[in-house]
Design a protein around this motif. Structure first.
Motif, PDB file in Angstrom:
ATOM      1  N   GLU A 131       0.830  -1.202   0.000  1.00  0.00           N
ATOM      2  CA  GLU A 131       0.000   0.000   0.000  1.00  0.00           C
ATOM      3  C   GLU A 131       0.865   1.253   0.000  1.00  0.00           C
ATOM      4  N   VAL A 132       1.998   1.218   0.698  1.00  0.00           N
ATOM      5  CA  VAL A 132       2.837   2.414   0.802  1.00  0.00           C
ATOM      6  C   VAL A 132       3.451   2.813  -0.533  1.00  0.00           C
ATOM      7  N   SER A 133       3.470   1.906  -1.501  1.00  0.00           N
ATOM      8  CA  SER A 133       4.053   2.231  -2.807  1.00  0.00           C
ATOM      9  C   SER A 133       2.993   2.581  -3.849  1.00  0.00           C
ATOM     10  N   ARG A 134       1.748   2.766  -3.397  1.00  0.00           N
ATOM     11  CA  ARG A 134       0.654   3.006  -4.329  1.00  0.00           C
ATOM     12  C   ARG A 134       0.902   4.220  -5.217  1.00  0.00           C
ATOM     13  N   SER A 135       1.352   5.343  -4.620  1.00  0.00           N
ATOM     14  CA  SER A 135       1.568   6.548  -5.419  1.00  0.00           C
ATOM     15  C   SER A 135       2.702   6.367  -6.413  1.00  0.00           C
ATOM     16  N   LEU A 136       3.687   5.537  -6.053  1.00  0.00           N
ATOM     17  CA  LEU A 136       4.810   5.287  -6.953  1.00  0.00           C
ATOM     18  C   LEU A 136       4.345   4.506  -8.171  1.00  0.00           C
ATOM     19  N   LEU A 137       3.553   3.453  -7.951  1.00  0.00           N
ATOM     20  CA  LEU A 137       3.058   2.650  -9.062  1.00  0.00           C
ATOM     21  C   LEU A 137       2.114   3.468  -9.941  1.00  0.00           C
ATOM     22  N   ALA A 138       1.331   4.341  -9.318  1.00  0.00           N
ATOM     23  CA  ALA A 138       0.393   5.156 -10.086  1.00  0.00           C
ATOM     24  C   ALA A 138       1.112   6.098 -11.042  1.00  0.00           C
ATOM     25  N   ALA A 139       2.385   6.391 -10.755  1.00  0.00           N
ATOM     26  CA  ALA A 139       3.158   7.287 -11.618  1.00  0.00           C
ATOM     27  C   ALA A 139       3.677   6.586 -12.865  1.00  0.00           C
ATOM     28  N   LEU A 140       3.627   5.250 -12.882  1.00  0.00           N
ATOM     29  CA  LEU A 140       4.098   4.508 -14.045  1.00  0.00           C
ATOM     30  C   LEU A 140       3.000   4.413 -15.089  1.00  0.00           C
ATOM     31  N   PRO A 141       3.337   4.491 -16.376  1.00  0.00           N
ATOM     32  CA  PRO A 141       2.342   4.214 -17.413  1.00  0.00           C
ATOM     33  C   PRO A 141       2.014   2.723 -17.433  1.00  0.00           C
ATOM     34  N   ARG A 187      13.388   2.695 -10.953  1.00  0.00           N
ATOM     35  CA  ARG A 187      14.298   3.837 -10.795  1.00  0.00           C
ATOM     36  C   ARG A 187      14.690   4.420 -12.156  1.00  0.00           C
ATOM     37  N   THR A 188      14.988   3.528 -13.096  1.00  0.00           N
ATOM     38  CA  THR A 188      15.409   3.981 -14.423  1.00  0.00           C
ATOM     39  C   THR A 188      14.302   4.770 -15.091  1.00  0.00           C
ATOM     40  N   TRP A 189      13.076   4.270 -15.002  1.00  0.00           N
ATOM     41  CA  TRP A 189      11.959   4.978 -15.625  1.00  0.00           C
ATOM     42  C   TRP A 189      11.749   6.345 -14.977  1.00  0.00           C
ATOM     43  N   LEU A 190      11.755   6.404 -13.658  1.00  0.00           N
ATOM     44  CA  LEU A 190      11.474   7.656 -12.972  1.00  0.00           C
ATOM     45  C   LEU A 190      12.547   8.715 -13.218  1.00  0.00           C
ATOM     46  N   ALA A 191      13.726   8.285 -13.683  1.00  0.00           N
ATOM     47  CA  ALA A 191      14.788   9.233 -14.004  1.00  0.00           C
ATOM     48  C   ALA A 191      14.651   9.791 -15.421  1.00  0.00           C
ATOM     49  N   ARG A 192      13.734   9.241 -16.194  1.00  0.00           N
ATOM     50  CA  ARG A 192      13.557   9.726 -17.562  1.00  0.00           C
ATOM     51  C   ARG A 192      12.903  11.112 -17.566  1.00  0.00           C
ATOM     52  N   PRO A 193      13.238  11.952 -18.571  1.00  0.00           N
ATOM     53  CA  PRO A 193      12.649  13.300 -18.643  1.00  0.00           C
ATOM     54  C   PRO A 193      11.128  13.273 -18.761  1.00  0.00           C
ATOM     55  N   GLU A 194      10.582  12.261 -19.438  1.00  0.00           N
ATOM     56  CA  GLU A 194       9.139  12.221 -19.664  1.00  0.00           C
ATOM     57  C   GLU A 194       8.361  11.652 -18.481  1.00  0.00           C
ATOM     58  N   ALA A 195       9.068  11.149 -17.475  1.00  0.00           N
ATOM     59  CA  ALA A 195       8.395  10.564 -16.317  1.00  0.00           C
ATOM     60  C   ALA A 195       7.778  11.658 -15.444  1.00  0.00           C
ATOM     61  N   SER A 196       6.713  11.301 -14.742  1.00  0.00           N
ATOM     62  CA  SER A 196       6.059  12.214 -13.795  1.00  0.00           C
ATOM     63  C   SER A 196       6.003  11.539 -12.429  1.00  0.00           C
ATOM     64  N   PRO A 197       7.134  11.489 -11.728  1.00  0.00           N
ATOM     65  CA  PRO A 197       7.147  10.821 -10.426  1.00  0.00           C
ATOM     66  C   PRO A 197       6.300  11.570  -9.414  1.00  0.00           C
ATOM     67  N   PRO A 198       5.827  10.871  -8.374  1.00  0.00           N
ATOM     68  CA  PRO A 198       5.102  11.577  -7.318  1.00  0.00           C
ATOM     69  C   PRO A 198       5.989  12.650  -6.698  1.00  0.00           C
ATOM     70  N   ARG A 199       5.366  13.683  -6.172  1.00  0.00           N
ATOM     71  CA  ARG A 199       6.138  14.837  -5.710  1.00  0.00           C
ATOM     72  C   ARG A 199       7.072  14.489  -4.556  1.00  0.00           C
ATOM     73  N   TRP A 200       6.659  13.531  -3.697  1.00  0.00           N
ATOM     74  CA  TRP A 200       7.556  13.160  -2.604  1.00  0.00           C
ATOM     75  C   TRP A 200       8.848  12.548  -3.124  1.00  0.00           C
ATOM     76  N   TYR A 201       8.777  11.904  -4.315  1.00  0.00           N
ATOM     77  CA  TYR A 201       9.948  11.214  -4.855  1.00  0.00           C
ATOM     78  C   TYR A 201      11.053  12.209  -5.199  1.00  0.00           C
ATOM     79  N   THR A 202      10.675  13.295  -5.853  1.00  0.00           N
ATOM     80  CA  THR A 202      11.675  14.312  -6.197  1.00  0.00           C
ATOM     81  C   THR A 202      12.032  15.158  -4.977  1.00  0.00           C
ATOM     82  N   ALA A 203      11.095  15.304  -4.041  1.00  0.00           N
ATOM     83  CA  ALA A 203      11.366  16.111  -2.847  1.00  0.00           C
ATOM     84  C   ALA A 203      12.402  15.461  -1.941  1.00  0.00           C
ATOM     85  N   ARG A 204      12.639  14.178  -2.091  1.00  0.00           N
ATOM     86  CA  ARG A 204      13.637  13.495  -1.261  1.00  0.00           C
ATOM     87  C   ARG A 204      15.031  14.087  -1.442  1.00  0.00           C
ATOM     88  N   ASP A 205      15.275  14.702  -2.600  1.00  0.00           N
ATOM     89  CA  ASP A 205      16.599  15.257  -2.878  1.00  0.00           C
ATOM     90  C   ASP A 205      16.806  16.621  -2.229  1.00  0.00           C
TER      91      ASP A 205
END
Length: 317
Positions: A131-141, A187-205
Motif C-alpha cells: 500500500e505504501v508504494s501506491r503513489s509510486l506505481l500510479a506514476a508509471l504508465p 528507478r530507471t523509468w522515474l529518471a527519464r525526462p518524460e516521467a512524472s514521479p510523485p512529488r515526494w519522490y523528487t522532494a527526497r533530494d
C-alpha cells in the motif's frame, strides 16, 4: 521502509516466476489480475498489447506492465490470442482457435508450446505490491520498456542461470533477483525526462524536506510534530512547513497521516498483528485513535479492511 522499498515488502515472495519457451505462431491473453508484471526476452521477440499501449521487446529488454486488466503477449500483432492465463495461473484454450500447438508445462518453472522454441521469455508477477508504494506505481504508465543500454540488463543473465535450478532456497533466490530487476526498472523509468514521479519522490533530494521525509518514512511511530520534524531537518518550523507543502503538495502532518495509514493498511492485510499493536507501530496512542483516523481519511474501519481482504484472498479463482 520508504515507498520505493515498499514495492518489495513483502518482496516477490511467492511471486509467479516462469520461463516460457515458444514457437510461432503464439499469442497469450493474460487475465490474472496482477497489478505489476515484468516481462523480459532472453531470445526471439515478443509483442505486448495492453489495449492502450503496445511495444515489441527483444533480447535484453525488460517490460514493466502495470495493468490489472487483460493484456496480450504474442509473437506478432497479427496473431490472435490462443489461450488465457487466469488468476489461478492455469492456461485455458480460447474456444474456436484451432491449428495451434498446445501449451503447457515443459519442466521446472518452464511452460510453453515447444521446449526448443525460438522465443524464450522470463516473466515475474507481483500480485500484491505494498500500500505504501501506491503513489509510486500510479506514476508509471501501463507499459514501460527499458532497452539494454538504459538499465543493468546483466541481471537477466543471473535469472537465466537460476530459473531451471532446483537447489535449496531457489525460490528465495529468484524472488530477490526479481526484486532487483523491478527496483532497477522503476528507478530507471522515474529518471527519464518524460516521467512524472510523485512529488515526494523528487522532494527526497531537497536537504530540508528530504530529512523530514526520511524521518516520517523510517519512524512513523514517533510522536512527530512540525517542530520535531523541523529539528530533524535543522530548520525553523515555518521554513519546513512552507517548503514541505511547496515540494510535496500537502502539509507535513497531512503527509504523516497518509503514511501512517498506508503502513497500517499493509499490516492489516499482511499480518495477524492486533489492532493495538498496529496502532502503536504506526504512531497512534490507541486502536480507537487509529480507527477514527482510518474512518475519517479512508471511509472504512481497519477491521472492515482486514475482513474484506481476507474474503478476497479466500475467493475462488
Amino acid at each position: 521502509m520508504d515507498p520505493v522499498g515498499g514495492l518489495l515488502d513483502p518482496r516477490a515472495r511467492g511471486a509467479f516466476v516462469l520461463r516460457s519457451l515458444l514457437s510461432a505462431p503464439w499469442s497469450i491473453r493474460i487475465a490474472d489480475g496482477a497489478p505489476l508484471t515484468l516481462v523480459a526476452v532472453v531470445r526471439g521477440s515478443a509483442f505486448l498489447d495492453t489495449g492502450t499501449a503496445t511495444a515489441t521487446i527483444v533480447p535484453g529488454d525488460v517490460a514493466v506492465v502495470r495493468c490489472s486488466g487483460p493484456y496480450a503477449v504474442a509473437d506478432s500483432a497479427a496473431t490472435a490470442p490462443q489461450v488465457t492465463i487466469g488468476p489461478d495461473q492455469v492456461c485455458r484454450p480460447i474456444p474456436g482457435v484451432v491449428g495451434t500447438r498446445p501449451m503447457g508445462p515443459l519442466g521446472l518453472r518452464s511452460w510453453g508450446n515447444d521446449p526448443d522454441g525460438a522465443t524464450m521469455l522470463l516473466t515475474g508477477t507481483y500480485h500484491s505490491p505494498a500500500e505504501v508504494s501506491r503513489s509510486l506505481l500510479a506514476a508509471l504508465p501501463e507499459l514501460v520498456v527499458l532497452r539494454p543500454g538504459e538499465w543493468d540488463s546483466v541481471l537477466l543473465d543471473h535469472v537465466i542461470r537460476e530459473v531451471d535450478r532446483d537447489a535449496p532456497g531457489q525460490d528465495a533466490v529468484l524472488d530477490r533477483l526479481l526484486d532487483l530487476i523491478l527496483i532497477t526498472a522503476v528507478r530507471t523509468w522515474l529518471a527519464r525526462p518524460e516521467a512524472s514521479p510523485p512529488r515526494w519522490y523528487t522532494a527526497r533530494d531537497d536537504p530540508i524536506v528530504g530529512a523530514a521525509l526520511a524521518g516520517i518514512h523510517s519512524r512513523p511511530d514517533r510522536a512527530w510534530t512540525v517542530a520535531s520534524l523541523a529539528a530533524e531537518a535543522r530548520c525553523s518550523r515555518a521554513a519546513l512547513a512552507r517548503r514541505f507543502t511547496e515540494l510535496v503538495g500537502v502539509p507535513p502532518m497531512t503527509y504523516l497521516t497518509e503514511w501512517r495509514l498506508s503502513c497500517a493498511a499493509d499490516m492489516l492485510r499482511r499480518s495477524d498483528a492486533t489492532l493495538e499493536t498496529i496502532a502503536r507501530d504506526v504512531g497512534y496512542a490507541s486502536p480507537f485513535a487509529l480507527s477514527a483516523a482510518f474512518k475519517r481519511v479512508r471511509g472504512v474501519s481497519p477491521r472492515t479492511l482486514r475482513v474484506n481482504n481476507a474474503s478476497t484472498s479466500r475467493a475462488p479463482a
